[in-house]
Design a protein around this motif. Structure first.
Motif, mmCIF file in Angstrom:
data_model
loop_
_atom_site.group_PDB
_atom_site.id
_atom_site.type_symbol
_atom_site.label_atom_id
_atom_site.label_comp_id
_atom_site.label_asym_id
_atom_site.label_seq_id
_atom_site.Cartn_x
_atom_site.Cartn_y
_atom_site.Cartn_z
ATOM 1 N N ALA A 1 49.035 49.523 29.164
ATOM 2 C CA ALA A 1 50.128 49.638 30.129
ATOM 3 C C ALA A 1 50.198 51.052 30.692
ATOM 4 O O ALA A 1 50.404 51.249 31.898
ATOM 5 N N PHE A 2 50.026 52.045 29.826
ATOM 6 C CA PHE A 2 50.032 53.442 30.284
ATOM 7 C C PHE A 2 48.861 53.697 31.236
ATOM 8 O O PHE A 2 49.011 54.381 32.258
ATOM 9 N N LEU A 3 47.695 53.137 30.903
ATOM 10 C CA LEU A 3 46.538 53.260 31.786
ATOM 11 C C LEU A 3 46.848 52.677 33.158
ATOM 12 O O LEU A 3 46.498 53.268 34.193
ATOM 13 N N GLY A 4 47.523 51.522 33.181
ATOM 14 C CA GLY A 4 47.881 50.924 34.463
ATOM 15 C C GLY A 4 48.766 51.830 35.292
ATOM 16 O O GLY A 4 48.582 51.959 36.510
ATOM 17 N N ASP A 5 49.740 52.492 34.633
ATOM 18 C CA ASP A 5 50.608 53.411 35.361
ATOM 19 C C ASP A 5 49.828 54.599 35.923
ATOM 20 O O ASP A 5 50.097 55.074 37.028
ATOM 21 N N GLN A 6 48.859 55.092 35.155
ATOM 22 C CA GLN A 6 48.043 56.201 35.651
ATOM 23 C C GLN A 6 47.187 55.760 36.839
ATOM 24 O O GLN A 6 46.995 56.517 37.798
ATOM 25 N N LEU A 7 46.694 54.537 36.799
ATOM 26 C CA LEU A 7 45.902 54.020 37.921
ATOM 27 C C LEU A 7 46.765 53.828 39.160
ATOM 28 O O LEU A 7 46.295 54.001 40.287
ATOM 29 N N VAL A 8 48.037 53.438 38.961
ATOM 30 C CA VAL A 8 48.947 53.325 40.105
ATOM 31 C C VAL A 8 49.081 54.678 40.793
ATOM 32 O O VAL A 8 49.062 54.772 42.027
ATOM 33 N N GLY A 9 49.210 55.754 40.003
ATOM 34 C CA GLY A 9 49.284 57.083 40.591
ATOM 35 C C GLY A 9 48.040 57.425 41.390
ATOM 36 O O GLY A 9 48.122 57.983 42.495
ATOM 37 N N ALA A 10 46.869 57.089 40.842
ATOM 38 C CA ALA A 10 45.617 57.352 41.562
ATOM 39 C C ALA A 10 45.541 56.523 42.836
ATOM 40 O O ALA A 10 45.082 57.000 43.882
ATOM 41 N N GLN A 11 46.013 55.283 42.776
ATOM 42 C CA GLN A 11 46.003 54.430 43.959
ATOM 43 C C GLN A 11 46.883 55.000 45.058
ATOM 44 O O GLN A 11 46.511 55.030 46.238
ATOM 45 N N LEU A 12 48.070 55.475 44.687
ATOM 46 C CA LEU A 12 48.978 56.058 45.668
ATOM 47 C C LEU A 12 48.388 57.319 46.301
ATOM 48 O O LEU A 12 48.544 57.569 47.493
ATOM 49 N N GLU A 13 47.722 58.118 45.477
ATOM 50 C CA GLU A 13 47.103 59.336 46.001
ATOM 51 C C GLU A 13 45.994 58.987 47.002
ATOM 52 O O GLU A 13 45.870 59.618 48.056
#
Length: 258
Positions: free
Chosen positions: A174-186
């Motif tokens: 779940a934490f990995l998913g949140d980090q990927l969301v940040g990368a996606q937004l960037e």
């Protein structure tokens, strides 16, 4: 050039018996290959069927392997795309089942990255694995949670211990998913594009796993301030995952039905 309208072998889905194979004629080679891949002929239906209870992924691998052998022998094969749709996941009584759909395999998405040039397009592909309905990140979390529930259902100390360990792994996913969301937004706000003279992606060496690239504070702040197209900023679920790990509950079972 002569077009062959009828294939030598066709794979499809039977509503009651799962994946089935039909042959154009009774050539021994067709029967031999299908039996080699565990298909058995049904006299009643006049088609070949896999054994009862064959897992969906096993059936797909079997069809792919048999298809490859037939094509290498110069035979034509047709397959109904519906065989790719997985069966629905069991849910508790009175809880609607999640609609099943083929989704996109990670290998296909990785291949798609090789064809993209704009950062915004890469953001869209990354969004595929973060999708709330058929993204592989949430599917992986659900799979691990379900494996944890299976271990806990054993009712043994070892089972409960392993269940807790698996649930902890699910929290990391779940934490990995949140980090990927940040990368996606960037990526979504980056105007950058790959130069025309850039080398093919396949020729760019992948970084060593021990090399950690530094992310600027500006990039972190911009990604944190933006709202996710997959997980809105006011989502309680997202807020929970962004904070400390949730407390472990060995008696809990997954209730996610997405």
């Amino acid at each position: 050039m002569t077009l062959q309208l009828e294939p030598d072998i066709a794979f499809g889905m039977h509503p009651d018996f799962g994946v089935a194979a039909a042959v154009a004629d009774d050539r021994p080679f067709l029967d031999e290959v299908l039996r080699k891949h565990h298909f058995r002929h049904s006299e009643y239906l006049d088609v070949y069927l896999l054994p009862d209870g064959t897992p969906h992924n096993t059936a797909l691998r079997t069809v792919a392997s048999a298809t490859r052998e037939f094509q290498e022998a110069g035979l034509s094969v047709a397959a109904d795309p519906r065989i790719m749709i997985p069966p629905s996941i069991p849910t508790p009584d009175r809880v609607p089942a999640r609609a099943t759909q083929p989704g996109q395999h990670l290998t296909a998405l990785t291949r798609q990255l090789h064809e993209l040039r704009r950062a915004a397009d890469v953001s869209e592909v990354l969004g595929e694995i973060l999708n709330e309905h058929h993204g592989v990140v949430l599917d992986l979390e659900e799979f691990i949670d379900t494996a944890a529930a299976w271990c806990e259902r054993l009712g043994t100390p070892n089972g409960h211990e392993l269940g807790l360990h698996l649930r902890n792994i699910a929290h990391h996913v779940a934490f990995l998913g949140d980090q990927l969301v940040g990368a996606q937004l960037e990526l979504a706000v980056m105007p950058d594009a790959t130069p025309e003279n850039a080398p093919p992606l396949a020729e760019v060496p992948l970084p060593d796993r021990q090399e950690w690239l530094r992310v600027t504070h500006t990039a972190r702040a911009r990604a944190a301030a933006a709202s996710s197209p997959n997980r809105p900023a006011n989502s309680a679920k997202h807020q929970d995952r962004a904070g400390p790990p949730r407390p472990q509950n060995p008696s809990a079972t997954p209730s996610r039905t997405r």
